[in-house]
Design a protein around this motif. Structure first.
Motif, PDB file in Angstrom:
ATOM      1  N   LEU A   1      35.651  54.734  99.706  1.00  0.00           N
ATOM      2  CA  LEU A   1      35.001  53.714 100.531  1.00  0.00           C
ATOM      3  C   LEU A   1      34.660  54.259 101.909  1.00  0.00           C
ATOM      4  N   PRO A   2      33.594  53.734 102.519  1.00  0.00           N
ATOM      5  CA  PRO A   2      33.307  54.061 103.916  1.00  0.00           C
ATOM      6  C   PRO A   2      34.138  53.169 104.844  1.00  0.00           C
ATOM      7  N   LEU A   3      34.211  53.528 106.095  1.00  0.00           N
ATOM      8  CA  LEU A   3      34.827  52.652 107.088  1.00  0.00           C
ATOM      9  C   LEU A   3      33.885  51.486 107.332  1.00  0.00           C
ATOM     10  N   ALA A   4      34.284  50.305 106.900  1.00  0.00           N
ATOM     11  CA  ALA A   4      33.438  49.117 107.055  1.00  0.00           C
ATOM     12  C   ALA A   4      34.318  47.884 107.145  1.00  0.00           C
ATOM     13  N   THR A   5      33.843  46.882 107.868  1.00  0.00           N
ATOM     14  CA  THR A   5      34.603  45.639 108.042  1.00  0.00           C
ATOM     15  C   THR A   5      34.772  44.879 106.738  1.00  0.00           C
ATOM     16  N   TYR A   6      34.024  45.265 105.729  1.00  0.00           N
ATOM     17  CA  TYR A   6      34.031  44.666 104.402  1.00  0.00           C
ATOM     18  C   TYR A   6      35.440  44.590 103.778  1.00  0.00           C
ATOM     19  N   PHE A   7      36.299  45.579 104.011  1.00  0.00           N
ATOM     20  CA  PHE A   7      37.460  45.819 103.163  1.00  0.00           C
ATOM     21  C   PHE A   7      38.735  45.145 103.679  1.00  0.00           C
ATOM     22  N   ALA A   8      39.724  45.030 102.770  1.00  0.00           N
ATOM     23  CA  ALA A   8      40.862  44.141 103.016  1.00  0.00           C
ATOM     24  C   ALA A   8      41.928  44.732 103.926  1.00  0.00           C
ATOM     25  N   GLY A   9      42.211  46.033 103.841  1.00  0.00           N
ATOM     26  CA  GLY A   9      43.282  46.618 104.626  1.00  0.00           C
ATOM     27  C   GLY A   9      43.154  46.367 106.119  1.00  0.00           C
ATOM     28  N   PRO A  10      41.993  46.630 106.721  1.00  0.00           N
ATOM     29  CA  PRO A  10      41.835  46.346 108.149  1.00  0.00           C
ATOM     30  C   PRO A  10      41.996  44.864 108.490  1.00  0.00           C
ATOM     31  N   LYS A  11      41.712  43.972 107.555  1.00  0.00           N
ATOM     32  CA  LYS A  11      41.950  42.539 107.802  1.00  0.00           C
ATOM     33  C   LYS A  11      43.453  42.263 107.921  1.00  0.00           C
ATOM     34  N   ALA A  12      44.251  42.939 107.067  1.00  0.00           N
ATOM     35  CA  ALA A  12      45.707  42.810 107.195  1.00  0.00           C
ATOM     36  C   ALA A  12      46.178  43.390 108.520  1.00  0.00           C
ATOM     37  N   MET A  13      45.585  44.505 108.948  1.00  0.00           N
ATOM     38  CA  MET A  13      45.917  45.078 110.252  1.00  0.00           C
ATOM     39  C   MET A  13      45.675  44.063 111.362  1.00  0.00           C
ATOM     40  N   TRP A  14      44.532  43.390 111.302  1.00  0.00           N
ATOM     41  CA  TRP A  14      44.196  42.402 112.334  1.00  0.00           C
ATOM     42  C   TRP A  14      45.231  41.281 112.364  1.00  0.00           C
ATOM     43  N   LEU A  15      45.617  40.783 111.195  1.00  0.00           N
ATOM     44  CA  LEU A  15      46.597  39.704 111.138  1.00  0.00           C
ATOM     45  C   LEU A  15      47.938  40.155 111.728  1.00  0.00           C
ATOM     46  N   LEU A  16      48.374  41.361 111.396  1.00  0.00           N
ATOM     47  CA  LEU A  16      49.645  41.866 111.914  1.00  0.00           C
ATOM     48  C   LEU A  16      49.617  41.985 113.435  1.00  0.00           C
ATOM     49  N   GLU A  17      48.442  42.235 113.983  1.00  0.00           N
ATOM     50  CA  GLU A  17      48.308  42.419 115.425  1.00  0.00           C
ATOM     51  C   GLU A  17      48.085  41.117 116.190  1.00  0.00           C
ATOM     52  N   HIS A  18      47.634  40.061 115.503  1.00  0.00           N
ATOM     53  CA  HIS A  18      47.226  38.852 116.221  1.00  0.00           C
ATOM     54  C   HIS A  18      48.015  37.602 115.879  1.00  0.00           C
ATOM     55  N   VAL A  19      48.803  37.618 114.806  1.00  0.00           N
ATOM     56  CA  VAL A  19      49.654  36.469 114.486  1.00  0.00           C
ATOM     57  C   VAL A  19      51.036  36.728 115.071  1.00  0.00           C
ATOM     58  N   ASN A  20      51.483  35.873 115.946  1.00  0.00           N
ATOM     59  CA  ASN A  20      52.710  36.084 116.703  1.00  0.00           C
ATOM     60  C   ASN A  20      53.918  36.322 115.779  1.00  0.00           C
ATOM     61  N   GLY A  21      54.592  37.450 115.983  1.00  0.00           N
ATOM     62  CA  GLY A  21      55.801  37.765 115.239  1.00  0.00           C
ATOM     63  C   GLY A  21      55.587  38.236 113.818  1.00  0.00           C
ATOM     64  N   LEU A  22      54.333  38.374 113.392  1.00  0.00           N
ATOM     65  CA  LEU A  22      54.083  38.680 111.975  1.00  0.00           C
ATOM     66  C   LEU A  22      54.539  40.088 111.609  1.00  0.00           C
ATOM     67  N   ARG A  23      54.326  41.055 112.493  1.00  0.00           N
ATOM     68  CA  ARG A  23      54.701  42.421 112.145  1.00  0.00           C
ATOM     69  C   ARG A  23      56.205  42.532 111.886  1.00  0.00           C
ATOM     70  N   GLU A  24      57.005  41.900 112.736  1.00  0.00           N
ATOM     71  CA  GLU A  24      58.451  41.944 112.553  1.00  0.00           C
ATOM     72  C   GLU A  24      58.851  41.280 111.236  1.00  0.00           C
ATOM     73  N   ARG A  25      58.219  40.170 110.910  1.00  0.00           N
ATOM     74  CA  ARG A  25      58.502  39.486 109.648  1.00  0.00           C
ATOM     75  C   ARG A  25      58.083  40.351 108.459  1.00  0.00           C
ATOM     76  N   ALA A  26      56.946  41.041 108.603  1.00  0.00           N
ATOM     77  CA  ALA A  26      56.476  41.907 107.521  1.00  0.00           C
ATOM     78  C   ALA A  26      57.442  43.057 107.292  1.00  0.00           C
ATOM     79  N   GLU A  27      57.966  43.642 108.364  1.00  0.00           N
ATOM     80  CA  GLU A  27      58.910  44.755 108.233  1.00  0.00           C
ATOM     81  C   GLU A  27      60.215  44.307 107.585  1.00  0.00           C
ATOM     82  N   ARG A  28      60.565  43.032 107.769  1.00  0.00           N
ATOM     83  CA  ARG A  28      61.772  42.502 107.131  1.00  0.00           C
ATOM     84  C   ARG A  28      61.514  42.047 105.694  1.00  0.00           C
TER      85      ARG A  28
END
Length: 512
Positions: free
Chosen positions: A142-169
């Motif tokens: 795949l090319p680098l494009a906003t189309y794909f799902a992984g970067p959307k998960a990255m955005w959620l981990l960065e913008h939903v309060n406390g989500l990264r810590e919950r994901a790591e647990r």
């Protein structure tokens, strides 16, 4: 195929859930692949900001339960596997749309971020810098494009309060829509290979999450689903689902919508291709068990995997705007009052009068991948009427397909010999004839138009032994209409050169 047939269920029907971008459907098919019953329900499109598109995953799940109950009732199917009528259920889904939900409560932590959403530019830049764009393409296809799902998960981990810590647990789970539905149906956290191949996180050849890319993306491994085949029994539906309508029924397939259409069109051999004409258009060419890395702007994607057999791959050309251009002519310009009227209006003239429309509304997708492009109408003179504009709108879909086919022929050892088509625009005979003319190959429309659902049903039926093999499915395929090329090569080449000139006018429009 031991795993597939070990839980084989007797039954008269197979059902498929089609969780699409604008609606959810359930279709019940019989052993001949004919439609017995169908139910459909739309869901909201949520636009928080320009370029952002979201769905309410809980609304979608409620709609899925409703359409399942309705379709099974209309088919006269008794509740649950004990009724002995439903052999299995399969799933096909809008690809790349991303959900993160709480493992304990099952509640999404945020609206689903839809495949059309363009908010993930910063995440892509960081991922590209960490891994390298060429390395990403080689591993994921795949090319680098906003189309794909992984970067959307990255955005959620960065913008939903406390989500990264919950994901790591390990408290939250990530998936695309088929993963969400399978979890709601069976309690298993899995994703099939076709959807996993649209995340920018899976190695397209090993069919496993790529640890280097996952780490660079900052996505905890604990939130990722297990990658499984497209046709395999994932579990049985819980008795609490849809009022018990699916209790004990095997959930036995999942395919991204375009791969499901390829499967439903029985394009099982290398060199066989289909194009689905909807809001946008997606052309997939089966390349067999080899993942072909495109040198001409196409995506390398998993086409399907049946049980523990080797995966089959496809080259894909995604065209952003085809059917939505007809909607634009209707809603924004008011030249037609319904989409069906465009064919009559286009037939009022003999040709496009020298007018070309390139619908780069949000940039150009395959094979160009130019985010800086914007749409143009070229060749305007005082001679041009609304009939010429209507014809140029239809021709745009065909010329964009031609560009993708040329790229596929350049990438693949097997040139396209015939194109199977499906989707709403295939009802337009003028467009289909023009498509055959510009591709210079026959165009064929199947008798069963609901190929996406049919593909999911076929895969689920194979997994439980309802259908014995691919040859049986191929024998069931029937053509509804054929269109054969009738344009001279000189005229085709001249018009294509004009189209390419029009495309060049769209480029470098957006500076930032």
């Amino acid at each position: 195929m031991t795993e597939q047939t070990s839980v084989a269920t007797a039954g008269r029907y197979v059902a498929a859930i089609d969780q699409g971008t604008t609606s959810s459907r359930c279709i019940v098919f019989d052993a001949d692949g004919a439609i017995v019953a169908m139910a459909q329900r739309e869901h909201r499109q949520i636009f928080p900001r320009p370029g952002w598109v979201e769905h309410d995953a809980e609304e979608i799940w409620a709609n899925v339960e409703q359409v399942v109950r309705q379709a099974l009732a209309d088919a006269g199917v008794g509740a649950g596997a004990g009724a002995g009528q439903l052999a299995a259920i399969g799933i096909t889904n809008q690809r790349e749309t991303t959900v993160v939900w709480d493992r304990a409560t099952g509640r999404p932590v945020h609206h689903a971020i839809v495949w059309q959403d363009t908010r993930t530019g910063p995440q892509l830049q960081r991922l590209g810098a960490a891994v390298g764009e060429q390395r990403l393409r080689e591993r994921t296809g795949l090319p680098l494009a906003t189309y794909f799902a992984g970067p959307k998960a990255m955005w959620l981990l960065e913008h939903v309060n406390g989500l990264r810590e919950r994901a790591e647990r390990g408290e939250v789970l990530f998936g695309t829509m088929e993963s969400w539905l399978i979890w709601k149906l069976t309690g298993r956290h899995v994703t099939d290979v076709t959807n996993a191949s649209r995340t920018l996180l899976m190695d397209v050849r090993t069919l496993r999450w790529d640890e280097e890319i996952r780490s660079a993306a900052g996505i905890p491994a604990a939130m990722l689903p297990q990658i499984v085949p497209s046709a395999s029994i994932y579990g049985t539906a819980d008795s609490s689902v849809a009022g018990g309508a699916l209790a004990g029924v095997p959930v036995a397939s999942a395919l991204g919508d375009q791969q499901a259409a390829l499967f439903g069109q029985t394009c099982f051999q290398p060199g066989e291709a289909k194009c689905t004409y909807g809001t946008g258009s997606f052309l997939l060419l089966n390349t067999g068990t080899s993942a072909v890395t495109s040198q001409h702007g196409l995506l390398t994607t998993v086409a399907y995997q049946i049980g523990d057999a080797p995966a089959h791959y496809a080259l894909e050309g995604a065209i952003a705007v085809t059917g939505s251009l007809v909607q634009w002519l209707r809603d924004n310009l008011g030249l037609i009052s319904s989409a069906a009227q465009i064919e009559q209006l286009a037939r009022s003239v003999d040709d496009n009068g020298g007018c070309y429309i390139v619908p780069a509304f949000s940039g150009l997708f395959a094979p160009h991948w130019r985010a800086d492009a914007r749409g143009v109408v070229t060749g305007l003179t005082g001679y041009i009427t609304k009939g010429h504009l209507a014809r140029a709108v239809l021709e745009a879909s065909a010329w964009q397909t031609r560009e993708v086919v040329d790229a596929m022929n350049a990438d693949s050892d097997v040139a396209l010999r015939r194109l199977r088509v499906d989707g709403g625009m295939t009802a337009n005979g003028l467009l289909m004839q023009f498509l055959a003319d510009v591709l210079d190959v026959p165009v064929v429309r199947p008798a069963v138009s609901e190929t996406t659902c049919l593909g999911a049903a076929y895969a689920a039926g194979l997994a439980v032994g309802f259908w014995p093999d691919l040859d049986t499915l191929r024998a069931q395929w029937r053509a509804d209409a054929h269109w054969r090329p009738a344009m001279s090569s000189a005229h085709r080449d001249r018009e294509y050169a004009q189209w390419r000139k029009a495309v060049s006018r769209t480029l470098d429009w957006v500076d930032d």
